[in-house]
Write an enzyme that holds these catalytic residues in place. Sequence first.
Site, PDB file in Angstrom:
ATOM      1  N   LYS A   1       0.827  -1.218   0.000  1.00 54.45           N
ATOM      2  CA  LYS A   1       0.000   0.000   0.000  1.00 54.45           C
ATOM      3  C   LYS A   1       0.861   1.268   0.000  1.00 54.45           C
ATOM      4  O   LYS A   1       0.648   2.178  -0.791  1.00 54.45           O
ATOM      5  CB  LYS A   1      -0.921   0.031   1.238  1.00 54.45           C
ATOM      6  CG  LYS A   1      -1.827  -1.174   1.386  1.00 54.45           C
ATOM      7  CD  LYS A   1      -2.712  -1.072   2.616  1.00 54.45           C
ATOM      8  CE  LYS A   1      -1.993  -0.988   3.940  1.00 54.45           C
ATOM      9  NZ  LYS A   1      -1.200  -2.186   4.304  1.00 54.45           N
TER      10      LYS A   1
ATOM     11  N   ARG B   1      -9.394   0.952   9.338  1.00 62.07           N
ATOM     12  CA  ARG B   1      -8.860  -0.370   9.628  1.00 62.07           C
ATOM     13  C   ARG B   1      -9.829  -1.228  10.419  1.00 62.07           C
ATOM     14  O   ARG B   1      -9.508  -2.357  10.784  1.00 62.07           O
ATOM     15  CB  ARG B   1      -7.597  -0.205  10.446  1.00 62.07           C
ATOM     16  CG  ARG B   1      -6.384  -0.696   9.689  1.00 62.07           C
ATOM     17  CD  ARG B   1      -5.213  -0.192  10.420  1.00 62.07           C
ATOM     18  NE  ARG B   1      -4.051  -0.965  10.236  1.00 62.07           N
ATOM     19  CZ  ARG B   1      -2.999  -0.486   9.574  1.00 62.07           C
ATOM     20  NH1 ARG B   1      -3.043   0.667   8.975  1.00 62.07           N
ATOM     21  NH2 ARG B   1      -1.921  -1.204   9.537  1.00 62.07           N
TER      22      ARG B   1
ATOM     23  N   ARG C   1      11.949  -5.636   4.550  1.00 63.93           N
ATOM     24  CA  ARG C   1      11.834  -4.187   4.335  1.00 63.93           C
ATOM     25  C   ARG C   1      12.880  -3.381   5.124  1.00 63.93           C
ATOM     26  O   ARG C   1      13.155  -3.654   6.270  1.00 63.93           O
ATOM     27  CB  ARG C   1      10.432  -3.730   4.763  1.00 63.93           C
ATOM     28  CG  ARG C   1      10.281  -2.211   4.756  1.00 63.93           C
ATOM     29  CD  ARG C   1       8.865  -1.752   4.891  1.00 63.93           C
ATOM     30  NE  ARG C   1       8.137  -2.385   5.962  1.00 63.93           N
ATOM     31  CZ  ARG C   1       6.822  -2.361   6.093  1.00 63.93           C
ATOM     32  NH1 ARG C   1       6.088  -1.744   5.191  1.00 63.93           N
ATOM     33  NH2 ARG C   1       6.218  -2.965   7.091  1.00 63.93           N
TER      34      ARG C   1
ATOM     35  N   ARG D   1      11.915  -0.927  10.578  1.00 66.07           N
ATOM     36  CA  ARG D   1      10.856  -0.541  11.509  1.00 66.07           C
ATOM     37  C   ARG D   1      10.852  -1.444  12.732  1.00 66.07           C
ATOM     38  O   ARG D   1      11.062  -2.649  12.613  1.00 66.07           O
ATOM     39  CB  ARG D   1       9.493  -0.636  10.788  1.00 66.07           C
ATOM     40  CG  ARG D   1       9.114   0.671  10.138  1.00 66.07           C
ATOM     41  CD  ARG D   1       7.943   0.554   9.219  1.00 66.07           C
ATOM     42  NE  ARG D   1       6.768  -0.081   9.788  1.00 66.07           N
ATOM     43  CZ  ARG D   1       5.620  -0.203   9.146  1.00 66.07           C
ATOM     44  NH1 ARG D   1       5.509   0.288   7.915  1.00 66.07           N
ATOM     45  NH2 ARG D   1       4.587  -0.784   9.702  1.00 66.07           N
TER      46      ARG D   1
ATOM     47  N   ARG E   1       0.124  -8.423  13.786  1.00 66.51           N
ATOM     48  CA  ARG E   1      -0.452  -7.466  12.822  1.00 66.51           C
ATOM     49  C   ARG E   1      -1.325  -8.207  11.809  1.00 66.51           C
ATOM     50  O   ARG E   1      -2.395  -7.728  11.429  1.00 66.51           O
ATOM     51  CB  ARG E   1       0.663  -6.697  12.110  1.00 66.51           C
ATOM     52  CG  ARG E   1       1.244  -5.593  12.986  1.00 66.51           C
ATOM     53  CD  ARG E   1       2.611  -5.137  12.529  1.00 66.51           C
ATOM     54  NE  ARG E   1       2.633  -4.572  11.202  1.00 66.51           N
ATOM     55  CZ  ARG E   1       3.745  -4.399  10.493  1.00 66.51           C
ATOM     56  NH1 ARG E   1       4.917  -4.752  10.985  1.00 66.51           N
ATOM     57  NH2 ARG E   1       3.686  -3.863   9.291  1.00 66.51           N
TER      58      ARG E   1
HETATM   59  P1  AP5 Z   1       4.924  -1.502   1.712  1.00 66.79           P
HETATM   60  O1  AP5 Z   1       4.541  -0.724   0.503  1.00 66.79           O
HETATM   61  O2  AP5 Z   1       5.727  -0.822   2.760  1.00 66.79           O
HETATM   62  O3  AP5 Z   1       3.655  -2.250   2.317  1.00 66.79           O
HETATM   63  P2  AP5 Z   1       2.417  -1.700   3.175  1.00 66.79           P
HETATM   64  O4  AP5 Z   1       1.194  -2.370   2.674  1.00 66.79           O
HETATM   65  O5  AP5 Z   1       2.434  -0.215   3.209  1.00 66.79           O
HETATM   66  O6  AP5 Z   1       2.809  -2.340   4.555  1.00 66.79           O
HETATM   67  P3  AP5 Z   1       2.882  -1.790   6.043  1.00 66.79           P
HETATM   68  O7  AP5 Z   1       3.585  -2.842   6.834  1.00 66.79           O
HETATM   69  O8  AP5 Z   1       3.455  -0.405   6.091  1.00 66.79           O
HETATM   70  O9  AP5 Z   1       1.384  -1.769   6.428  1.00 66.79           O
HETATM   71  P4  AP5 Z   1       0.813  -1.784   7.809  1.00 66.79           P
HETATM   72  O10 AP5 Z   1      -0.588  -1.648   7.451  1.00 66.79           O
HETATM   73  O11 AP5 Z   1       1.124  -2.890   8.711  1.00 66.79           O
HETATM   74  O12 AP5 Z   1       1.597  -0.590   8.551  1.00 66.79           O
HETATM   75  P5  AP5 Z   1       1.176   0.877   8.899  1.00 66.79           P
HETATM   76  O13 AP5 Z   1       2.363   1.709   8.816  1.00 66.79           O
HETATM   77  O14 AP5 Z   1      -0.040   1.283   8.159  1.00 66.79           O
HETATM   78  O15 AP5 Z   1       5.741  -2.792   1.171  1.00 66.79           O
HETATM   79  C1  AP5 Z   1       6.305  -3.731   2.071  1.00 66.79           C
HETATM   80  C2  AP5 Z   1       7.652  -4.212   1.512  1.00 66.79           C
HETATM   81  O16 AP5 Z   1       7.431  -4.921   0.298  1.00 66.79           O
HETATM   82  C3  AP5 Z   1       8.643  -3.080   1.150  1.00 66.79           C
HETATM   83  O17 AP5 Z   1       9.940  -3.497   1.454  1.00 66.79           O
HETATM   84  C4  AP5 Z   1       8.479  -2.896  -0.369  1.00 66.79           C
HETATM   85  O18 AP5 Z   1       9.688  -2.464  -0.988  1.00 66.79           O
HETATM   86  C5  AP5 Z   1       8.094  -4.303  -0.812  1.00 66.79           C
HETATM   87  N1  AP5 Z   1       7.128  -4.304  -1.919  1.00 66.79           N
HETATM   88  C6  AP5 Z   1       6.060  -3.484  -2.076  1.00 66.79           C
HETATM   89  N2  AP5 Z   1       5.385  -3.803  -3.190  1.00 66.79           N
HETATM   90  C7  AP5 Z   1       6.031  -4.876  -3.728  1.00 66.79           C
HETATM   91  C8  AP5 Z   1       5.798  -5.684  -4.897  1.00 66.79           C
HETATM   92  N3  AP5 Z   1       4.732  -5.465  -5.694  1.00 66.79           N
HETATM   93  N4  AP5 Z   1       6.644  -6.714  -5.138  1.00 66.79           N
HETATM   94  C9  AP5 Z   1       7.705  -6.957  -4.310  1.00 66.79           C
HETATM   95  N5  AP5 Z   1       7.981  -6.226  -3.199  1.00 66.79           N
HETATM   96  C10 AP5 Z   1       7.142  -5.204  -2.912  1.00 66.79           C
HETATM   97  O19 AP5 Z   1       0.714   0.716  10.426  1.00 66.79           O
HETATM   98  C11 AP5 Z   1       1.646   0.446  11.456  1.00 66.79           C
HETATM   99  C12 AP5 Z   1       0.916   0.416  12.801  1.00 66.79           C
HETATM  100  O20 AP5 Z   1       0.328   1.718  13.069  1.00 66.79           O
HETATM  101  C13 AP5 Z   1      -0.261  -0.559  12.918  1.00 66.79           C
HETATM  102  O21 AP5 Z   1       0.166  -1.867  13.267  1.00 66.79           O
HETATM  103  C14 AP5 Z   1      -1.103   0.102  14.030  1.00 66.79           C
HETATM  104  O22 AP5 Z   1      -0.548  -0.142  15.303  1.00 66.79           O
HETATM  105  C15 AP5 Z   1      -0.941   1.584  13.719  1.00 66.79           C
HETATM  106  N6  AP5 Z   1      -2.014   2.074  12.823  1.00 66.79           N
HETATM  107  C16 AP5 Z   1      -1.864   2.533  11.544  1.00 66.79           C
HETATM  108  N7  AP5 Z   1      -3.050   2.883  11.016  1.00 66.79           N
HETATM  109  C17 AP5 Z   1      -3.985   2.633  11.988  1.00 66.79           C
HETATM  110  C18 AP5 Z   1      -5.395   2.762  12.049  1.00 66.79           C
HETATM  111  N8  AP5 Z   1      -6.111   3.216  10.996  1.00 66.79           N
HETATM  112  N9  AP5 Z   1      -6.017   2.406  13.195  1.00 66.79           N
HETATM  113  C19 AP5 Z   1      -5.323   1.978  14.271  1.00 66.79           C
HETATM  114  N10 AP5 Z   1      -3.988   1.805  14.279  1.00 66.79           N
HETATM  115  C20 AP5 Z   1      -3.319   2.135  13.147  1.00 66.79           C
END
Ligand code: AP5
Length: 220
Positions: free
Chosen positions: A13, A88, A127, A161, A172
């Site tokens: 994403k 979420r 990552r 991270r 997660r």
């Molecule tokens: P990446 O693009 O970073 O993936 P992502 O879907 O953004 O993954 P995240 O781990 O950031 O999502 P998340 O939802 O757990 O974390 P968030 O920060 O939102 O890609 C991942 C890896 O794969 C990278 O290395 C990239 O290079 C590689 N890649 C990407 N696309 C690829 C492809 N097509 N092919 C090959 N490789 C690829 O949330 C973190 C924490 O914050 C949560 O756990 C929670 O505690 C809190 N939080 C955030 N939002 C909320 C909410 N709305 N409500 C409550 N708590 C929240």
Amino acid sequence: MNIIFLGAPGSGKGTQAAMLAKELVSPAISTGEVLRKEVERQSEIGKLAKSYMNSGQLVPDEVVVGIIKGRIAEPDCQKGFILDGFPRNMNQAIVLDEMLSSLNKKIEMVFNFEVGEEILIKRISGRFSCKGCGAVYNRYFKLPVKEGVCDNCGSDDFESRSDDNEATVKNRLKVYRESTFELIGYYEKKNLLLSVDAVKSAPLVFGELKEVASKFSQTN
Ligand code: AP5
């Protein structure tokens, strides 16, 4: 265009949000990114969010809703935005609908990033990102062109991270299955959901998103 990116942790994403935001000249709003910045500057929100994030739990709704409410009212969101990682859970989705309706806005498209768990775990465990500019890389899928040097800003300082460890990742994914997955049905019923085969390479996924977004802009 107001867009939501839905999908499990590691589904790509954030990678796609950054690219599509550039293409559409609209901001990508990542609640995870905002929260990480709050943790870094040790604000009250950051102090509260830290333990939830490090254990892979969702940060309380009132905190993330507050962040989104303030952010989408900013002038750069007037022509559209991409929400990455929000909503979420069902409560966040309902509150978002109410919030947008009071601003005479609505969600126009929801991309659901589909990737199996085995690949998700590899993506998350591989990552790392540039400390200088935040560019995201991957040990298995996307290394910098020159080893140890950021393609984007030339820095040689990288970081991982704190929530990308095995135990937290499992949690997660569990939280995703229990709280976020049901949003697929919610947006399907509203006829807003578009499934994305996010196993494909990042440039291929981006090509698909760009095409759909451009068709939408032409017909609306
Ligand atoms: P990446 O693009 O970073 O993936 P992502 O879907 O953004 O993954 P995240 O781990 O950031 O999502 P998340 O939802 O757990 O974390 P968030 O920060 O939102 O890609 C991942 C890896 O794969 C990278 O290395 C990239 O290079 C590689 N890649 C990407 N696309 C690829 C492809 N097509 N092919 C090959 N490789 C690829 O949330 C973190 C924490 O914050 C949560 O756990 C929670 O505690 C809190 N939080 C955030 N939002 C909320 C909410 N709305 N409500 C409550 N708590 C929240």
